[in-house]
Design a protein around this motif. Structure first.
Motif, mmCIF file in Angstrom:
data_model
loop_
_atom_site.group_PDB
_atom_site.id
_atom_site.type_symbol
_atom_site.label_atom_id
_atom_site.label_comp_id
_atom_site.label_asym_id
_atom_site.label_seq_id
_atom_site.Cartn_x
_atom_site.Cartn_y
_atom_site.Cartn_z
ATOM 1 N N ILE A 1 0.837 -1.203 0.000
ATOM 2 C CA ILE A 1 0.000 0.000 0.000
ATOM 3 C C ILE A 1 0.874 1.257 0.000
ATOM 4 N N SER A 2 2.046 1.182 -0.617
ATOM 5 C CA SER A 2 2.996 2.299 -0.568
ATOM 6 C C SER A 2 2.469 3.555 -1.253
ATOM 7 N N ILE B 1 3.318 0.192 13.589
ATOM 8 C CA ILE B 1 2.129 -0.284 12.879
ATOM 9 C C ILE B 1 2.060 -1.782 13.139
ATOM 10 N N ILE B 2 0.945 -2.213 13.729
ATOM 11 C CA ILE B 2 0.777 -3.626 14.068
ATOM 12 C C ILE B 2 -0.444 -4.159 13.322
ATOM 13 N N ALA C 1 -3.254 7.026 12.581
ATOM 14 C CA ALA C 1 -2.653 6.714 11.278
ATOM 15 C C ALA C 1 -2.160 5.270 11.253
ATOM 16 N N SER C 2 -1.495 4.861 12.323
ATOM 17 C CA SER C 2 -0.971 3.499 12.429
ATOM 18 C C SER C 2 -2.098 2.477 12.353
ATOM 19 N N SER C 3 -3.151 2.710 13.096
ATOM 20 C CA SER C 3 -4.295 1.805 13.120
ATOM 21 C C SER C 3 -4.963 1.736 11.750
ATOM 22 N N PHE C 4 -5.116 2.886 11.108
ATOM 23 C CA PHE C 4 -5.746 2.935 9.801
ATOM 24 C C PHE C 4 -4.921 2.152 8.774
ATOM 25 N N LEU C 5 -3.606 2.372 8.767
ATOM 26 C CA LEU C 5 -2.729 1.656 7.827
ATOM 27 C C LEU C 5 -2.756 0.151 8.091
ATOM 28 N N ASN D 1 -5.227 -1.539 9.337
ATOM 29 C CA ASN D 1 -6.502 -2.030 8.840
ATOM 30 C C ASN D 1 -6.504 -2.172 7.324
ATOM 31 N N GLN D 2 -5.845 -1.275 6.624
ATOM 32 C CA GLN D 2 -5.768 -1.348 5.159
ATOM 33 C C GLN D 2 -5.016 -2.594 4.703
#
Length: 182
Positions: free
Chosen positions: A55-56, A140-141, A172-176, A178-179
């Motif tokens: 997802i870069s 990011i986890i 932001a970390s959580s959103f990424l 989830n993506q």
């Protein structure tokens, strides 16, 4: 492709051992995911798998949005390199290897906020970002695995990052994360 001069044989289960020197250089640890590709000429290519790397392009847009809203430098990394960065820092940081110090911090799975005296080097080169006055680093986890980090950096003397910026980076970390799970 760089030749190493090392020859390995495939065992009866189809396994091959990657030499320790190569694993160390490429930061491949036990359990590291690898992608396997083949080419028409018969070459087999092993590449470290980065779920966040998939997802870069999305990450780049996200970093730019974060920077625009917060007036901070926004950086997104996977476990090895900077995959997205906002503003003028792009050319200095993008696709650079992250520092071992940053790698250790994100492996701890904890968020940190630093000031100019305790600033963490983001990349191995670590020149420009050392000028920062404050930073927030959030891992990011995704699927219980650490896959990278979201970093916000302030360069202005009077700006000290705190709980609000940490919350923004956590969102932001959580959103990424989830993506990557979609």
């Amino acid at each position: 492709m760089k030749a190493t001069g090392v020859v390995r044989r495939i065992d009866d289960l189809g396994r091959i051992v990657i030499p320790k020197e190569i694993r160390k250089t490429l930061r491949i640890k036990e359990g590291s995911p690898l992608e396997i590709f083949t080419e028409k000429e018969g070459d087999i290519i092993l590449r470290k798998y980065s779920p966040i790397g998939e997802i870069s392009s999305f990450s780049s847009e996200y970093a730019e949005s974060l920077a625009k809203i917060t007036d901070l430098i926004a950086i997104i990394t996977d476990k090895d390199i900077v995959i997205a960065c906002s503003g003028t820092q792009k050319k200095d940081l993008l696709e650079q290897k992250i520092s071992s110090e940053l790698e250790k911090i994100i492996d701890k799975r904890e968020s940190i906020v630093t000031d100019d005296k305790s600033a963490i080097l983001i990349t191995e080169k670590g020149n420009k970002e050392k000028e920062c006055k404050s930073q927030v680093i959030v891992p990011i986890i995704s699927d219980s695995e650490v896959t990278g980090s979201v970093i916000l950096i302030a360069k202005e003397n009077e700006m000290k990052l705190g709980k609000n910026e940490e919350k923004i980076a956590k969102i932001a970390s959580s959103f990424l994360a989830n993506q990557m799970e979609i």
